[in-house]
Design a protein around this motif. Structure first.
Motif, PDB file in Angstrom:
ATOM      1  N   GLY A   1       0.809  -1.205  -0.072  1.00 13.30           N
ATOM      2  CA  GLY A   1       0.064  -0.110  -0.029  1.00 13.30           C
ATOM      3  C   GLY A   1       0.875   1.373   0.200  1.00 13.30           C
ATOM      4  O   GLY A   1       0.321   2.376  -0.233  1.00 13.30           O
ATOM      5  N   LEU A   2       2.138   1.276   0.185  1.00  9.46           N
ATOM      6  CA  LEU A   2       2.994   2.178   0.082  1.00  9.46           C
ATOM      7  C   LEU A   2       3.574   2.454  -1.305  1.00  9.46           C
ATOM      8  O   LEU A   2       4.171   1.677  -1.790  1.00  9.46           O
ATOM      9  CB  LEU A   2       4.223   2.144   1.299  1.00  9.46           C
ATOM     10  CG  LEU A   2       3.836   1.890   2.676  1.00  9.46           C
ATOM     11  CD1 LEU A   2       5.023   1.897   3.529  1.00  9.46           C
ATOM     12  CD2 LEU A   2       2.942   2.809   3.332  1.00  9.46           C
ATOM     13  N   GLY A   3       3.652   3.574  -1.503  1.00 10.74           N
ATOM     14  CA  GLY A   3       4.116   4.107  -2.740  1.00 10.74           C
ATOM     15  C   GLY A   3       5.633   4.808  -2.676  1.00 10.74           C
ATOM     16  O   GLY A   3       5.974   4.775  -1.507  1.00 10.74           O
ATOM     17  N   TYR A   4       6.258   5.272  -3.695  1.00  7.82           N
ATOM     18  CA  TYR A   4       7.426   5.763  -3.498  1.00  7.82           C
ATOM     19  C   TYR A   4       7.438   6.994  -2.640  1.00  7.82           C
ATOM     20  O   TYR A   4       8.282   7.008  -1.769  1.00  7.82           O
ATOM     21  CB  TYR A   4       7.870   6.393  -5.037  1.00  7.82           C
ATOM     22  CG  TYR A   4       8.003   5.425  -5.998  1.00  7.82           C
ATOM     23  CD1 TYR A   4       8.983   4.162  -6.044  1.00  7.82           C
ATOM     24  CD2 TYR A   4       7.569   5.740  -7.489  1.00  7.82           C
ATOM     25  CE1 TYR A   4       8.958   3.362  -6.881  1.00  7.82           C
ATOM     26  CE2 TYR A   4       7.657   4.661  -8.484  1.00  7.82           C
ATOM     27  CZ  TYR A   4       8.190   3.676  -8.062  1.00  7.82           C
ATOM     28  OH  TYR A   4       8.542   2.722  -9.346  1.00  7.82           O
ATOM     29  N   ARG A   5       6.457   7.651  -2.542  1.00  6.69           N
ATOM     30  CA  ARG A   5       6.282   8.900  -1.550  1.00  6.69           C
ATOM     31  C   ARG A   5       6.200   8.533  -0.265  1.00  6.69           C
ATOM     32  O   ARG A   5       6.936   8.919   0.741  1.00  6.69           O
ATOM     33  CB  ARG A   5       5.124   9.776  -2.026  1.00  6.69           C
ATOM     34  CG  ARG A   5       4.976  10.982  -1.271  1.00  6.69           C
ATOM     35  CD  ARG A   5       3.730  11.922  -1.797  1.00  6.69           C
ATOM     36  NE  ARG A   5       4.489  12.452  -3.365  1.00  6.69           N
ATOM     37  CZ  ARG A   5       5.132  13.458  -3.413  1.00  6.69           C
ATOM     38  NH1 ARG A   5       5.604  14.118  -2.128  1.00  6.69           N
ATOM     39  NH2 ARG A   5       5.506  13.914  -4.531  1.00  6.69           N
ATOM     40  N   GLU A   6       5.580   7.564   0.077  1.00  7.68           N
ATOM     41  CA  GLU A   6       5.403   7.093   1.488  1.00  7.68           C
ATOM     42  C   GLU A   6       6.498   6.532   1.778  1.00  7.68           C
ATOM     43  O   GLU A   6       7.091   6.411   3.287  1.00  7.68           O
ATOM     44  CB  GLU A   6       4.130   6.028   1.801  1.00  7.68           C
ATOM     45  CG  GLU A   6       2.660   6.938   1.301  1.00  7.68           C
ATOM     46  CD  GLU A   6       2.371   7.010  -0.165  1.00  7.68           C
ATOM     47  OE1 GLU A   6       1.863   7.943  -0.491  1.00  7.68           O
ATOM     48  OE2 GLU A   6       3.043   6.463  -0.756  1.00  7.68           O
ATOM     49  N   LEU A   7       7.381   5.529   0.868  1.00  4.74           N
ATOM     50  CA  LEU A   7       8.424   4.971   1.493  1.00  4.74           C
ATOM     51  C   LEU A   7       9.513   5.789   1.556  1.00  4.74           C
ATOM     52  O   LEU A   7      10.446   5.530   2.584  1.00  4.74           O
ATOM     53  CB  LEU A   7       8.720   4.071   0.218  1.00  4.74           C
ATOM     54  CG  LEU A   7       7.957   2.629  -0.034  1.00  4.74           C
ATOM     55  CD1 LEU A   7       8.060   2.048  -1.351  1.00  4.74           C
ATOM     56  CD2 LEU A   7       8.208   1.665   1.029  1.00  4.74           C
ATOM     57  N   ALA A   8       9.643   6.882   0.961  1.00  3.81           N
ATOM     58  CA  ALA A   8      10.611   8.221   1.301  1.00  3.81           C
ATOM     59  C   ALA A   8      10.489   8.502   2.805  1.00  3.81           C
ATOM     60  O   ALA A   8      11.470   9.005   3.301  1.00  3.81           O
ATOM     61  CB  ALA A   8      10.349   9.314   0.545  1.00  3.81           C
ATOM     62  N   THR A   9       9.435   8.235   3.216  1.00  4.80           N
ATOM     63  CA  THR A   9       9.344   8.530   4.884  1.00  4.80           C
ATOM     64  C   THR A   9       9.547   7.292   5.602  1.00  4.80           C
ATOM     65  O   THR A   9      10.654   6.976   6.539  1.00  4.80           O
ATOM     66  CB  THR A   9       7.983   9.243   5.152  1.00  4.80           C
ATOM     67  OG1 THR A   9       7.870  10.413   4.603  1.00  4.80           O
ATOM     68  CG2 THR A   9       7.867   9.327   6.860  1.00  4.80           C
ATOM     69  N   GLU A  10       8.894   6.067   5.459  1.00  8.90           N
ATOM     70  CA  GLU A  10       8.975   5.032   6.245  1.00  8.90           C
ATOM     71  C   GLU A  10      10.013   4.013   6.188  1.00  8.90           C
ATOM     72  O   GLU A  10      10.711   3.708   7.056  1.00  8.90           O
ATOM     73  CB  GLU A  10       7.432   4.387   6.069  1.00  8.90           C
ATOM     74  CG  GLU A  10       6.442   5.040   6.536  1.00  8.90           C
ATOM     75  CD  GLU A  10       4.925   4.129   6.604  1.00  8.90           C
ATOM     76  OE1 GLU A  10       5.034   3.025   6.701  1.00  8.90           O
ATOM     77  OE2 GLU A  10       3.962   4.837   6.332  1.00  8.90           O
ATOM     78  N   LEU A  11      10.350   3.715   5.046  1.00  8.24           N
ATOM     79  CA  LEU A  11      11.341   2.670   4.590  1.00  8.24           C
ATOM     80  C   LEU A  11      12.841   3.480   4.802  1.00  8.24           C
ATOM     81  O   LEU A  11      13.819   2.841   5.525  1.00  8.24           O
ATOM     82  CB  LEU A  11      11.534   2.438   3.425  1.00  8.24           C
ATOM     83  CG  LEU A  11      12.474   1.620   2.725  1.00  8.24           C
ATOM     84  CD1 LEU A  11      12.558   0.142   3.417  1.00  8.24           C
ATOM     85  CD2 LEU A  11      12.422   1.007   1.094  1.00  8.24           C
ATOM     86  N   VAL A  12      12.687   4.690   4.543  1.00  7.33           N
ATOM     87  CA  VAL A  12      14.209   5.308   4.706  1.00  7.33           C
ATOM     88  C   VAL A  12      14.595   5.349   6.203  1.00  7.33           C
ATOM     89  O   VAL A  12      15.422   5.197   6.773  1.00  7.33           O
ATOM     90  CB  VAL A  12      14.224   6.802   4.105  1.00  7.33           C
ATOM     91  CG1 VAL A  12      15.533   7.637   4.740  1.00  7.33           C
ATOM     92  CG2 VAL A  12      13.985   6.676   2.590  1.00  7.33           C
ATOM     93  N   ALA A  13      13.384   5.816   7.158  1.00 11.94           N
ATOM     94  CA  ALA A  13      13.485   5.779   8.559  1.00 11.94           C
ATOM     95  C   ALA A  13      13.903   4.516   8.851  1.00 11.94           C
ATOM     96  O   ALA A  13      14.734   4.439   9.866  1.00 11.94           O
ATOM     97  CB  ALA A  13      12.358   6.380   9.290  1.00 11.94           C
TER      98      ALA A  13
END
Length: 729
Positions: free
Chosen positions: A262-274
């Motif tokens: 459900g996460l796209g590139y934009r959301e991953l830029a916050t959650e995955l990066v952290a």
């Protein structure tokens, strides 16, 4: 207003037939604006279904000249100036003013054509595909595609009702390029190429160099224009100065669609990066993000080599994700698949009706086990397509490394083929000499243009010189996945500890060849799919023993020479085998066995921190000077020990008990007198181990042992690993 009297405006019957069948190699020679012998200009245009077409002559106060229809929806007029626009009336309520696409010169220059034919155009994406641009003050989109076997090509799209008769393209001669500039089209337009073959077929193909696509299962190419402003100039500058061979490299491999669904590139830029930052990884590796028609291929069957998959967002949103990683000091590696491509009708396969991107002989042009075509590495334009594609991801998306998939399948002509199903090279051998040349060219070009960028080979054989520079006739990769180490290690750890003594060679053999190449140690996605089960499921015993097994496995990996890679979910011991169709099992870290998974995650974090801050564990990964055995032959006790050496003089004794029995007062030789401090114990209570009492500081005796002048005595808990760092007294 009546029709202007015209003469010499008719179209030759042969040309008319070719135009109406979209088989004319040069529609611009008929359509558009052409001077006549009287000093005027003849304008011809085809407007399918138009009620009336008028010419607006001049720019300030245009003169209106009505066109004469001459059949097949073709309109013609004679005007006194080459400055004009078309006013097309479809009905009383629908009139548009447009610029004529057939009055513009080609957007490709002679140098572009020359470089394309030579296979040396390193910025292919700037001349092929679709580009928003302004030509002679008119905004629109240029289209260019390589289709040398076609007898006619047209752009079709949502801007012309997908009708191939509206925008036929012109051939750029022997180059095989077809080109047109269409005014008025903007970013977001969906298009394909209607390719007409010599056999009379029409093939509607996606653009091989499209930089955006529709979201699958739709297959259209999308005109795109980037507005992203990068913020990683500091990262890009310092990247060129890094020697990754002597710096820590701990990679977290990710399938972007299933890390958390459900996460796209934009959301991953916050959650995955952290998350990657918190866990301490130095790099992230994306499984393929280039567009692919079938999600179950995980991206390894690519249909759009220049387009990030639209499943998770736009190209600019992918740039945002990469930029966010760079802001946290994390490098981004991308899986790249130049070995083969799928046979989907809309994509590269038989692109212009004949083998083009693929080798024409099925014995070289197909991988039957995978149901895919194999690139024709001996063709200049195909090599250019792939080499430029590597540069595209590095330059346009600031990718820091390319992990090249399935290299072995490229190197060997008989790879996964039976007798009679492969064609030897010109010397009668099984080596694919053209693929070797391509890999060397790709690596040399990447490293010439982008200092600090890594290329990594997934190569499972003993091919010599994979990481030898091309100057010395090697393939030129920076790193090679150590598949032999991975297989031997997992075979060993799957065994019950009581049987491991009979397989001690499986765990020691990797050091025989550890420095023959520059290796990365991978526990990749391939090890947790297709019924293999998760790493957790492979460990023998109950939950406590599985957790202890994984703790020891991870500590062994981080101590062994070579860079590191773990696939998502392995860091906390995911119980289920991975599937791209669901998120990781984050709930494994809660519940009655959750403490095992939560503490495995903590150990992964601690290992990354210790690894990154301990020069002994990374500065001499690829040199025999960085390693020496202490205990390699105690198969009866399943004991292993070695010393890692840093360029700064740091020394780390790494001790492993792969057996089910704890051993007290075990004596090891060490290279130095002084204090040996325990800096990691996987059996500690914080990891839900037995928390056996271990001395945190062990003084070395001046008693020789194991071939060293000094020795220490330590306790070694069952199924555990300890690191001891040397410090002078």
């Amino acid at each position: 207003m009546g029709f202007q009297p015209v003469s010499h405006t008719a179209i030759d019957d042969h040309d008319r037939t070719l135009l109406t069948q979209c088989r004319h190699h040069d529609p611009h020679s008929i359509y558009g604006c052409h001077p006549d012998e009287q000093g005027n200009f003849v304008v011809r245009t085809r407007q399918l279904g138009a009620h009336k077409v008028e010419i607006l002559v001049g720019t300030k106060t245009p003169k209106v000249v009505e066109c004469q229809p001459i059949g097949d929806d073709i309109f013609v007029a004679v005007i006194d100036s080459p400055e004009y626009q078309l006013r097309v009336t479809w009905s009383e309520e629908n009139t548009v003013v447009v610029d004529d696409p057939y009055r513009f010169l080609p957007t490709l220059g002679e140098l572009d054509i020359h470089l394309l034919r030579e296979g040396r155009h390193e910025r292919l994406w700037e001349v092929l595909g679709s580009r928003v641009r302004t030509v002679d003050g008119v905004s629109g989109v240029s289209f260019a595609v390589w289709a040398p076997n076609a007898v006619g090509v047209a752009v079709i799209g949502d801007f012309c009702g997908w009708n191939p008769n509206q925008f036929p393209m012109r051939s750029m001669g022997e180059s095989g390029i077809w080109e047109i500039f269409i005014p008025g089209i903007t970013a977001g337009a969906v298009y394909k190429y209607a390719i007409h073959t010599g056999e009379g077929w029409r093939l509607d193909k996606a653009d091989p160099v499209a930089r955006a696509t529709e979201e699958p299962p739709r297959t259209g190419s999308v005109v795109t224009e980037s507005s992203y402003v990068w913020k990683d100039s500091e990262w890009m500058s310092q990247r060129a100065t890094i020697d990754y061979m002597s710096t820590p490299m701990s990679v977290y491999e990710v399938h972007l669609g299933s890390w958390r669904q459900g996460l796209g590139y934009r959301e991953l830029a916050t959650e995955l990066v952290a998350y990657v930052k918190e866990m301490g990884y130095t790099h992230v590796e994306f499984m393929p993000v280039a567009e692919h028609p079938f999600g179950g291929s995980w991206g390894y069957q690519v249909s759009g080599y220049y387009a990030p998959t639209a499943r998770w967002g736009t190209p600019d949103e992918l740039k945002l994700l990469i930029d966010a990683f760079h802001a946290e000091g994390i490098g981004v590696i991308m899986d790249w698949v130049p070995a083969h491509f799928p046979k989907d009708d809309f994509a590269l396969g038989r692109f212009d009706g004949q083998p083009l991107y693929e080798h024409p002989d099925w014995r070289r042009g197909e991988q039957q086990d995978w149901g895919t075509y194999v690139f024709n590495f001996g063709r200049n334009e195909v090599r250019n397509f792939l080499v430029a594609n590597a540069l595209y991801w590095l330059e346009e998306f600031h990718i820091d490394g390319l992990r090249v998939d399935a290299v072995a399948s490229m190197l060997y002509l008989d790879y996964s083929r039976k007798e009679g199903e492969w064609l030897p090279n010109e010397f009668g051998g099984r080596e694919n000499l053209e693929a070797v040349q391509f890999l060397q060219e790709m690596n040399a070009t990447v490293h010439k243009n982008h200092a600090g960028v890594l290329t990594i080979a997934e190569e499972s054989t003993s091919w010599p010189g994979v990481t030898t520079p091309t100057d010395f006739n090697g393939l030129g990769f920076n790193l090679k996945w150590n598949m032999g180490w991975m297989n031997d290690t997992l075979v060993y750890f799957k065994l019950d500890p009581i049987h491991r003594s009979w397989h001690h060679n499986d765990i020691t053999f990797s050091l025989v060849y550890a420095f023959s190449e520059n290796y990365c140690l991978p526990f990749s996605h391939d090890e947790v799919v297709h019924g293999k089960g998760s790493l957790w499921a492979r460990m023998p015993g109950d939950a406590w023993n599985k957790a202890a097994g994984l703790r020891t496995l991870f500590a062994y990996m981080y101590a062994h020479p070579g860079k590191k890679l773990l696939f998502q979910g392995q860091e906390f011991g995911q119980v289920l085998e991975w599937s791209e169709a669901r998120s990781l099992s984050w709930d494994d870290m809660v519940g009655w066995e959750g403490e095992y998974h939560e503490t495995l995650q903590q150990l992964s974090k601690d290992l990354n921190r210790l690894y990154s801050t301990s020069p002994a564990l990374h500065t001499q990964d690829h040199s025999p000077a960085g390693f020496s055995w202490v205990k390699s032959d105690d198969a009866a006790n399943n004991i292993l020990a070695f010393v890692r050496y840093g360029l700064d003089g740091e020394k780390m004794l790494c001790v492993f008990n792969f057996g089910g029995t704890s051993i007290d007062n075990y004596k090891f030789g060490v290279p130095e007198s002084g204090n040996w401090q325990c800096v990691l114990n996987t059996d500690a209570g914080v990891y839900v181990g037995t928390n056996a009492i271990l001395e945190q500081n062990v003084a070395a005796w001046d008693t020789g042992w194991d071939g060293y002048d000094h020795s220490i005595t330590v306790n070694i808990p069952a199924m555990s690993a300890q690191y001891y760092r040397w410090t002078e007294l």
